[in-house]
Design a protein around this motif. Structure first.
Motif, mmCIF file in Angstrom:
data_model
loop_
_atom_site.group_PDB
_atom_site.id
_atom_site.type_symbol
_atom_site.label_atom_id
_atom_site.label_comp_id
_atom_site.label_asym_id
_atom_site.label_seq_id
_atom_site.Cartn_x
_atom_site.Cartn_y
_atom_site.Cartn_z
ATOM 1 N N VAL A 42 0.909 -1.338 0.002
ATOM 2 C CA VAL A 42 -0.144 0.031 -0.166
ATOM 3 C C VAL A 42 0.709 1.326 -0.121
ATOM 4 N N ALA A 43 2.045 1.159 0.871
ATOM 5 C CA ALA A 43 2.740 2.470 0.939
ATOM 6 C C ALA A 43 3.372 3.039 -0.650
ATOM 7 N N PRO A 44 3.978 1.886 -1.127
ATOM 8 C CA PRO A 44 4.568 2.425 -2.386
ATOM 9 C C PRO A 44 3.622 2.812 -3.393
ATOM 10 N N LEU A 45 2.372 2.032 -3.682
ATOM 11 C CA LEU A 45 1.503 2.337 -4.324
ATOM 12 C C LEU A 45 0.682 3.659 -4.122
ATOM 13 N N ALA A 46 0.603 3.978 -2.730
ATOM 14 C CA ALA A 46 0.093 5.308 -2.519
ATOM 15 C C ALA A 46 1.152 6.438 -2.827
ATOM 16 N N GLY A 47 2.206 6.048 -2.668
ATOM 17 C CA GLY A 47 3.378 7.084 -2.904
ATOM 18 C C GLY A 47 3.439 7.527 -4.502
ATOM 19 N N PHE A 48 3.265 6.556 -5.292
ATOM 20 C CA PHE A 48 3.181 6.662 -6.835
ATOM 21 C C PHE A 48 1.832 7.477 -7.043
ATOM 22 N N ALA A 49 0.845 7.211 -6.558
ATOM 23 C CA ALA A 49 -0.630 7.633 -6.705
ATOM 24 C C ALA A 49 -0.639 9.116 -6.374
ATOM 25 N N ILE A 50 -0.162 9.426 -5.269
ATOM 26 C CA ILE A 50 -0.049 10.956 -4.753
ATOM 27 C C ILE A 50 0.801 11.541 -5.599
ATOM 28 N N ALA A 51 1.826 11.145 -6.153
ATOM 29 C CA ALA A 51 2.776 11.685 -6.927
ATOM 30 C C ALA A 51 2.208 11.949 -8.387
ATOM 31 N N PHE A 52 1.548 11.018 -8.729
ATOM 32 C CA PHE A 52 0.635 11.136 -9.884
ATOM 33 C C PHE A 52 -0.452 12.266 -10.046
ATOM 34 N N ALA A 53 -0.933 12.367 -8.954
ATOM 35 C CA ALA A 53 -2.134 13.423 -8.607
ATOM 36 C C ALA A 53 -1.535 14.617 -8.483
ATOM 37 N N MET A 54 -0.590 14.957 -7.712
ATOM 38 C CA MET A 54 0.099 16.303 -7.667
ATOM 39 C C MET A 54 0.672 16.767 -9.036
ATOM 40 N N LEU A 55 1.143 15.768 -9.939
ATOM 41 C CA LEU A 55 1.784 16.283 -11.406
ATOM 42 C C LEU A 55 0.538 16.639 -12.090
ATOM 43 N N HIS A 56 -0.583 15.993 -11.774
ATOM 44 C CA HIS A 56 -1.717 16.190 -12.815
ATOM 45 C C HIS A 56 -2.240 17.481 -12.310
ATOM 46 N N LEU A 57 -2.362 17.832 -10.951
ATOM 47 C CA LEU A 57 -2.932 19.045 -10.458
ATOM 48 C C LEU A 57 -2.080 20.192 -10.638
ATOM 49 N N SER A 58 -0.599 20.138 -10.854
ATOM 50 C CA SER A 58 0.192 21.153 -11.188
ATOM 51 C C SER A 58 0.051 21.654 -12.528
ATOM 52 N N GLN A 59 -0.518 20.613 -13.577
ATOM 53 C CA GLN A 59 -0.979 21.033 -14.737
ATOM 54 C C GLN A 59 -2.370 21.620 -14.913
ATOM 55 N N SER A 60 -3.195 21.518 -13.915
ATOM 56 C CA SER A 60 -4.556 22.042 -13.731
ATOM 57 C C SER A 60 -4.748 23.453 -13.482
ATOM 58 N N ILE A 61 -3.634 23.849 -12.678
ATOM 59 C CA ILE A 61 -3.421 25.079 -11.913
ATOM 60 C C ILE A 61 -2.837 25.947 -12.853
ATOM 61 N N PRO A 62 -3.170 27.238 -13.157
ATOM 62 C CA PRO A 62 -2.708 28.307 -14.010
ATOM 63 C C PRO A 62 -1.264 28.597 -13.199
ATOM 64 N N PRO A 63 -0.291 29.052 -13.770
ATOM 65 C CA PRO A 63 1.009 29.633 -13.340
ATOM 66 C C PRO A 63 0.689 30.862 -12.367
ATOM 67 N N TRP A 64 -0.227 31.592 -12.895
ATOM 68 C CA TRP A 64 -0.557 32.696 -11.912
ATOM 69 C C TRP A 64 -1.341 32.955 -10.908
ATOM 70 N N ARG A 65 -2.095 31.345 -11.033
ATOM 71 C CA ARG A 65 -2.653 31.288 -9.318
ATOM 72 C C ARG A 65 -2.092 30.460 -8.633
ATOM 73 N N ARG A 66 -0.787 30.155 -8.645
ATOM 74 C CA ARG A 66 -0.021 29.426 -7.893
ATOM 75 C C ARG A 66 0.482 30.307 -6.740
ATOM 76 N N ARG A 67 0.578 30.055 -5.803
ATOM 77 C CA ARG A 67 0.991 30.959 -4.637
ATOM 78 C C ARG A 67 2.670 30.476 -4.231
ATOM 79 N N ALA A 68 3.641 31.466 -4.591
ATOM 80 C CA ALA A 68 5.044 31.202 -4.232
ATOM 81 C C ALA A 68 5.335 31.546 -2.836
ATOM 82 N N THR A 69 6.244 30.874 -2.215
ATOM 83 C CA THR A 69 6.615 31.262 -1.025
ATOM 84 C C THR A 69 7.701 32.398 -0.877
#
Length: 397
Positions: free
Chosen positions: A370-397
């Motif tokens: 479960v742990a490695p599969l969850a890791g890959f799933a979370i990484a895939f979701a974050m990569l997909h989300l990074s493409q869905s959010i326009p760059p100007w709407r991302r908050r930089a630190t």
């Protein structure tokens, strides 16, 4: 100025397909990013291994040198412990390398430039995935071959050292306790190797307690191990039933020293010292008798050797993907880094929980993956989300 080759991928429906099938065709940018990851990974791995190894070496030094062992024995034990130390730090080093390299390339606008030219987050993650697979292969080699072999050699040497009574128990002026109920004292050791003023108390017999004294003694090899030859002494036995004391004087007497030493169990066959191929070749019905443990624990150990190495690849992917959620900033991506660390802690909790469940119930072995599969799933979701959010709407630190 370095020129990078890239392949814009406007069709998001084919991102995953291109991500997988284009792995053998790494571009110049892919090789550049992969080389950066491997170099930083080597640095972090070296630092973490050194910290873990020094911490273990300190305890080994106190125990071995305190028992009278030589420096060569200490070095041998330290080297045999290295494969297991490396196994522990690989996921952390892979995660740290991915976060450090991604953060630096974002800060220096390298990844931002690639994104501006049309490269998707999945396309940029391709060398990170290759890097994770490289670390996973190394982790698999350690988990399935090198660590069991080194553990077997280490336990064998520990058993040999535990039986080395010359180094452990020939200390002048100290009351030593080789095992419960046994006390040994040596007053002096002469230059020719003779032991003088020897006192030995043995309280293990249920019928009586025996006290052996000798003016001088010698160590001699025996068929089953070292033998203590005592001269000019006496044996005082006290019966437990009525407290009667009997005294026997002798001119010479031999005593088996191995009978005084508590059995260490270091030579006992355990599943951690068996390679994966040896476990597979052993009949599962015979696992409890062969490895002196439960069937569930052996099954959990076997699956863990295949599941845990993929945590290294998952950790690298999570470290890279989390930082893709942030916008360009000269001050770094602190929030994204903290989020990646929290995800890594969560994956470790999943890994520990899954291993515990499998060790208790054989049918729960899928929980180990479960742990490695969850890791890959979370990484895939974050990569997909990074493409869905326009760059100007991302908050930089």
């Amino acid at each position: 100025m370095t020129r990078y080759e890239f392949s814009p991928q406007p069709n998001s429906d084919r991102l995953t397909q291109r991500f997988v099938w284009d792995l053998p065709n790494l571009s110049r940018f892919d090789r550049y990013l992969l080389s950066q990851l491997l170099a930083v990974f080597g640095f972090f791995a070296l630092v973490l291994v050194s910290v873990y190894w020094v911490n273990r070496a300190v305890s080994l030094f106190d125990r071995l040198i305190g028992d009278g062992q030589s420096t060569l024995v200490f070095v041998e034990f330290s080297l045999l412990a290295l494969p297991n130390v490396i196994r522990l730090v690989l996921p952390i080093a892979a995660f740290a390398a991915a976060v450090y390299v991604t953060n630096r390339m974002m800060r220096e606008s390298e990844l931002v430039t690639m994104q501006a030219t049309g490269s998707s987050a999945f396309r940029l993650a391709r060398p990170v995935f290759v890097f994770g697979l490289t670390v996973t292969v190394l982790h698999l080699l350690l988990m399935n071959i090198l660590v069991p072999r080194s553990d077997a050699l280490l336990r064998e040497r520990e058993a040999q050292v535990s039986n080395d009574v010359t180094a452990r128990y020939l200390k002048v002026g100290e009351f030593m306790h080789p095992s419960p109920g046994v006390t040994l004292f040596i007053g002096e050791i002469s230059e020719d190797g003779q032991l003088r003023n020897v006192f030995l108390f043995d309280d293990r017999d249920v019928a009586s307690s025996n006290t052996y004294t000798a003016l001088r003694a010698l160590l001699a090899p025996g068929d089953a191990g070292p033998v203590l030859l005592m001269f000019d002494g006496m044996i005082q036995s006290v019966a437990r039933a009525d407290g009667r004391l009997s005294v026997t004087r002798y001119a010479d007497y031999s005593f088996d020293l191995l009978s005084l030493i508590e059995e260490q169990g270091g030579a006992m066959r355990v599943v951690e010292t068996a390679t994966t191929l040896e476990i597979i070749r052993t009949d599962p019905v015979a696992w409890p008798a062969t490895y002196n443990t439960s069937y569930e624990y052996v099954l959990q150990e076997l699956h863990s050797r295949f599941a845990q190495p993929f945590l290294s690849a998952a950790a690298a992917m999570v470290g890279f993907a989390a930082l893709q959620l942030g916008a360009f900033s000269r001050f770094g991506l602190t929030r994204q880094i903290l989020g990646a660390v929290l995800v890594l802690i969560f994956l470790q909790l999943l890994n520990t929980t899954g291993a515990s469940m499998a060790a208790r119930n054989a049918s729960a072995w899928p929980a180990i993956y479960v742990a490695p599969l969850a890791g890959f799933a979370i990484a895939f979701a974050m990569l997909h989300l990074s493409q869905s959010i326009p760059p100007w709407r991302r908050r930089a630190t």
